[in-house]
Design an enzyme around this catalytic site. Structure first.
Site, PDB file in Angstrom:
ATOM      1  CB  CYS A 110      -3.601  36.422 -11.722  1.00 31.18           C
ATOM      2  SG  CYS A 110      -2.261  36.331 -10.498  1.00 31.18           S
ATOM      3  CG  HIS A 159      -1.894  36.833  -5.769  1.00 34.99           C
ATOM      4  ND1 HIS A 159      -1.742  36.523  -7.112  1.00 34.99           N
ATOM      5  CD2 HIS A 159      -0.689  37.312  -5.347  1.00 34.99           C
ATOM      6  CE1 HIS A 159      -0.508  36.804  -7.485  1.00 34.99           C
ATOM      7  NE2 HIS A 159       0.157  37.280  -6.438  1.00 34.99           N
ATOM      8  CB  CYS A 187      -0.917  -0.003   1.219  1.00 33.83           C
ATOM      9  SG  CYS A 187      -1.879   1.502   1.425  1.00 33.83           S
ATOM     10  CB  CYS A 213      -0.644   2.005   5.802  1.00 37.10           C
ATOM     11  SG  CYS A 213      -1.064   0.445   4.975  1.00 37.10           S
ATOM     12  CD  GLU A 263      -4.669  30.363 -56.980  1.00 41.89           C
ATOM     13  OE1 GLU A 263      -3.888  29.394 -56.968  1.00 41.89           O
ATOM     14  OE2 GLU A 263      -5.676  30.441 -56.274  1.00 41.89           O
ATOM     15  CG  HIS A 302      -4.678  -1.461   2.741  1.00 41.72           C
ATOM     16  ND1 HIS A 302      -3.412  -1.101   3.171  1.00 41.72           N
ATOM     17  CD2 HIS A 302      -4.720  -2.820   2.763  1.00 41.72           C
ATOM     18  CE1 HIS A 302      -2.718  -2.189   3.446  1.00 41.72           C
ATOM     19  NE2 HIS A 302      -3.482  -3.253   3.202  1.00 41.72           N
ATOM     20  CB  CYS A 315     -16.151  -8.853 -33.559  1.00 50.27           C
ATOM     21  SG  CYS A 315     -16.043  -7.130 -34.065  1.00 50.27           S
TER      22      CYS A 315
END
EC number: 2.4.2.30
Length: 994
Positions: A126, A158, A19, A22, A971, A51, A285
């Site tokens: 800020c 702040h 853990c 602890c 163009e 835990h 699938c």
């Protein structure tokens, strides 16, 4: 793509995990909860286990839906976790006369008030620095990268900013209730109480959460009971499977029901089998024919593969099922299998939606712009000396006081004088002493100001810079504005602890054409081992946006230069971050080292090293990147060299500009190309061509109707071929035509940079010649600067002045130099078209980094493998008669304001006229070019006709209001490179007004 959840719950698989709270072990089969954090050593998330009780002391989940796998827990544990999350108190309200709950006291610990211990912390309101000794307020958060990894991150504010953000920060009590309040001075306590008064209970926001318990209607009560009954039945089967069945029998049962067993994860195998016995077999699938589905939140996700590059990931809420059939021999072995129902059923799930902040983080991770800026929440006027750096010479007894005054005004005090120092506070006596530091300040042109400068700034907070000039007591000083640091904007990537302190690009030491990775520490004593045709050095890559992977893996077999000693060096990690690690192993013989090298290659790629020329990509495995490291010593600096150049100064400056390595690096960085894994010029032309083909494939997918699986597949391939730096953010899915156009331009630039780099590589640095002269000789182009007093220059200047479009007023163009251009062999190639009628002198603009390729190989048409995006009239060479229309393609900016443009004689002949976009694959037999007619053009009656019959359309612009055209300006497009004869090159300065 699926939402990445920050937590994971499961039953401990062993009793070995410790853990993080602890520090004691977590017993096998007990409920444990993990915080999913980025590994510092691998491109993956790893669990920090707790835990159950320890978890809630260290974390504050906002929703039980943020916990992955909760739907696969026992019903009682689901209920308990939901209650624990609901009982977390996120707001602090006034509890006058009331006994405070444990939840309240826990939440109270997340706040605090104190005096700033330094000037390093940043206000999260800020985004400005909080000066030392100012009152600052803390809210500890747990959903940030740092907070999740270390059990909380203090965010400072702040006092004024905290007061404005108190509602969203969850503080509704008085400021005097905040931990640390009593340590403040009396006047500061008064300020806090005034800024943060208690909010009345009736004004508090509704903080109740949706509970797991359903309301007491019959229908919802029945659903709750069904959930519990299903969960109980599921876990009865799961416990029996785990405790009684052998793995081979589990596989037999699954395959008998056409279910593909999960491999590599025993717990998921138990889940899959229990689901089969409880609810029935899931049909294959429809996308990939896989027979393996995994429970995912409130449904099932296909674990099959769309291709060797991409997972299927098809999500089913209610899959079609058939009854589970248990073979007789298994029923005889395991009595509990006789209780399996012969009718399939639908599995119902609890709806556990993730918290809004989890959704937000997921959206930010998938943002197409991975440099999303972090903007200030609270507008705050910057102090007068904000971010300005000051130093002091002399005045030793006043250092402490002066430093405090500078910092109170927002400035920074630094002992070291640098080119970023805005001014130095000193006296006339110190100037006369001419100390070493004072001489250095004079060299840098840094102003010396008296102490009174601070008095003026304190009295007039808007005149800091002007007072540097007006109070200056020295005889030198450059413009102080040039020393003002640019405001740094934070992005999501720069905020990450894994993208800070990244190493700069390194120099690779090349031996016999192969570079030894400097991270090995052996570059001075070893070289890459070569055995006949085998060069034992590979770079592997893998981008997988479904799993948020952007990984690299480098392996080298190194041999000592002077003795029989061998090493295998390997390094790995995530591209563009400091995530990763390396390993160096020593071997006594070449055979053992080669064997190890080949084993690593096979493990990472699924291919035998001997078969690498016939490489086949394997699912989930890495792919070789063709990176060729060359001698970086050839990338010389042009500022100083032993041999004097024979070129004119203006030509020297031009050659410096187009061969500038820093410019090339900046261009690659603009495209987010990873400069560490793919340094300048190292990617092969073959790899660039492969990337072109992938981008064209993506274009075709979009044209046929977007298919997410195909787009993911192609995106993974593209980013593996061309390594990109996404930091810790999710690699961007390529799914729009604009992205395709941006990538096409990137590949165009890569191809041109590859040309420039090839030229540099081919030069002999041992020649008794200035490198600029070498570069010039290699491009095989004569460049002669025009006399600025000549009639020729005057005509061309008029062309620039008259044809700057009114819609392009963000900049003005200033001619720095004009060069007459004669490319070797181009006049001969153009000769057949010299007799063609309708020849014009027209503009063409391009990036600086493209001009080595343009001058050495001429203007070129996009290759067949390039996608057709960005070409309004098909793949050809585009020109304009408006200077600013072509100038826009120079890709300049206020920071990089130098651009190069061409004027070319273009043989147009008979033109196919268009007034809107029309993609042309091939011109009709009687046409020589395409003309996109725009509404605004140079006055054709004012054109200048040269003695050789070439028209220079330099008349002032006119607009045809009656012309129905979607084009603003003309163009001109030719589809044969031989119709172009480059005649002039302009060096322009772009003067931006905004």
């Amino acid at each position: 793509m699926d939402i990445e959840l920050p937590y994971l719950a499961e039953y401990a698989r062993t009793g070995r995990a410790t853990c993080k709270g602890c520090k004691s072990t977590i017993s096998k089969d007990t409920l444990r909860i993990a915080v999913m954090v980025q590994s510092a050593f691998h491109d993956a998330k790893v669990p920090n286990w707790f835990h159950k009780t320890c978890f809630f002391k260290n974390q504050r989940p906002s929703s039980v839906g943020d916990i992955q796998n909760i739907g696969n827990l026992r019903f009682a544990d689901q209920k308990e976790l939901t209650d624990l999350v609901e009982n977390i108190q996120e707001v602090i309200s006034a509890q006058l006369g009331k006994k405070r709950s444990k939840a309240f006291n826990l939440a109270l610990k997340d706040f605090g008030i104190e005096y700033a211990k330094s000037s390093r912390s940043t206000c999260r309101g800020c985004e400005q620095k909080i000066n030392k000794d100012l009152v600052r307020l803390r809210k500890t958060v747990y959903d940030t990268e740092v907070g999740m990894k270390y059990g909380g991150q203090p965010l400072w504010h702040h006092l004024e900013c905290f007061a404005q953000l108190r509602s969203e920060l969850g503080w509704f009590a008085s400021g005097e209730d905040m931990p640390g309040f009593q340590s403040l001075a009396d006047d500061d306590q008064a300020k806090v109480k005034n800024a943060i008064p208690p909010i009345k209970s009736e004004e508090l926001p509704d903080t109740k959460r949706a509970k797991m318990e359903l309301s007491d209607t019959n229908e919802e009560g029945e659903k709750k009971q069904r959930l519990k009954d299903q969960n109980d039945a599921y876990f009865r089967f799961r416990d029996d499977i785990k405790n009684k069945m052998k793995k081979k029998d589990i596989d037999i049962l699954l395959k008998f029901n056409n279910q593909q067993p999960v491999t590599g994860d025993t717990e998921k195998l138990f889940d899959q089998t229990a689901d089969l016995l409880t609810f029935g077999a899931i049909e294959s699938c429809s996308e990939c024919n896989s027979c393996q589905f995994i429970v995912n939140k409130s449904g099932y996700i296909c674990n099959g593969n769309h291709s060797e590059w991409t997972k299927c990931n098809k999500l089913l809420k209610e899959p079609t099922r058939s009854a589970c059939i248990v073979p007789k021999e298994l029923k005889a072995l395991y009595n509990f299998l006789n209780t399996v129902k012969e009718i399939p059923s639908t599995r119902i799930f609890n709806n556990f939606p993730p918290n809004k902040s989890t959704f937000s983080r997921s959206l930010l991770k998938t943002n197409k712009n991975n440099d999303v800026l972090v903007r200030p929440t609270i507008p705050r006027i910057s102090p007068p000396l904000y971010n300005l750096k000051f130093s002091i010479i002399g005045l030793k007894n006043q250092h402490k006081e002066l430093r405090k005054r500078i910092e109170n005004l927002g400035g920074k005090f630094e002992v070291k004088i640098s080119e970023n120092t805005i001014a130095i506070i000193s006296t006339e006596l110190e100037i006369q002493k001419k100390s070493t530091r004072m001489k250095f300040a004079e060299e840098l042109g840094i102003h010396i100001v008296p102490i009174e400068f601070l008095d003026f700034v304190e009295a007039d907070t808007e005149g800091a810079i002007k007072y540097i000039n007006s109070t200056c007591i020295c005889s030198w000083g450059t413009d102080p504005k040039s020393r003002i640091p640019k405001e740094t904007t934070k992005s999501l990537n720069s905020n990450s602890i894994y993208t800070k302190s990244m190493p700069v690009s390194r120099t690779f030491k090349v031996k016999d054409g192969l570079a030894v990775d400097p991270d090995s520490g052996l570059e001075d004593i070893a070289h890459v081992y070569v055995d006949s045709n085998n060069k034992y050095s590979v770079v592997l890559g893998l981008t997988d946006i479904q799993r948020n992977k952007n990984s690299y893996y480098k392996v080298q077999l190194l041999k000592a230069d002077k003795k029989e000693k061998y090493w295998i060096f390997r390094s790995w990690g995530r591209i563009g971050t400091n995530i990763g690690n390396s390993k160096l192993e020593e071997f006594d013989t070449s055979e053992s080292a080669k064997r190890n090298f080949k084993e690593i290659y096979a493990d990472k790629t699924g291919n035998e090293y001997e078969q690498r020329d016939n490489f086949v990509k394997r699912t989930g495995r890495m792919y070789p990147i063709e990176i060729q490291y060359d001698d970086d010593q050839k990338l010389v600096k042009h500022e100083s060299h032993f041999f004097t150049s024979k070129l004119e100064i203006s030509v020297q400056n031009l050659i410096k500009l187009i061969f500038d390595i820093d410019s090339m690096n900046k261009t690659l960085m603009e495209f987010h190309i990873d400069m560490d894994k793919m340094p300048l010029g190292k990617l092969s032309a073959h790899q660039i061509q492969s990337a072109y083909r992938v981008v064209k494939e993506i274009y075709n997918v979009l044209e046929c109707g977007s298919n997410t699986a195909k787009l993911i597949d192609a995106t993974n391939r593209f980013y593996t071929l061309i390594p990109h730096n996404f930091g810790v953010q999710l690699p961007t899915l390529i799914e729009t035509h604009q992205q395709i156009e941006d990538l096409r331009q990137m590949l165009d630039s890569l191809a041109e940079i590859e040309v420039a780099y090839s030229i540099i590589k081919s030069e002999d640095v041992s020649d008794a010649c200035n490198p600029l002269d070498n570069h010039y000789a290699q491009i095989k182009t004569q460049l002669v600067a025009l006399d600025k007093n000549s009639e020729e220059f005057s005509i061309l200047s008029q062309y620039v002045k008259n044809t700057h479009a009114s819609t392009h007023k963000s900049y003005d163009l200033k001619i720095v130099d004009v060069f007459k251009v004669s490319r070797q062999g181009e006049a001969r190639r153009f000769k057949p078209f010299k007799k063609l009628h309708n020849r014009k002198l027209l503009w063409h603009g391009s990036r600086l980094t493209n001009f080595v390729g343009i001058l050495s190989h001429g203007l070129r048409i996009a290759p067949p493998e390039a996608p057709p995006t960005g070409y309004m009239f098909g793949k050809g060479i585009y020109f304009a008669d408006m200077v600013s229309k072509s100038a826009n393609y120079c890709c300049t900016s206020q920071q990089n304001s130098t651009g190069l443009m061409l004027l070319s004689e273009v043989a147009l002949g008979d033109m196919m006229e268009c007034t809107s976009a029309k993609y042309i694959n091939k011109l009709s037999n009687n046409k020589h070019s395409c003309f996109g007619r725009g509404r605004t053009m140079p006055d054709p009656t004012k054109s200048y006709i040269r003695s050789d019959g070439v028209e220079i359309p330099y008349g002032e612009t006119i607009t045809d209001e009656h012309l129905k055209s979607s084009l603003l300006y003309n163009e001109y497009i030719v589809y044969d490179v031989a119709q172009v004869n480059i005649q002039y090159l302009f060096r322009m300065e772009f003067k931006y007004s905004y």
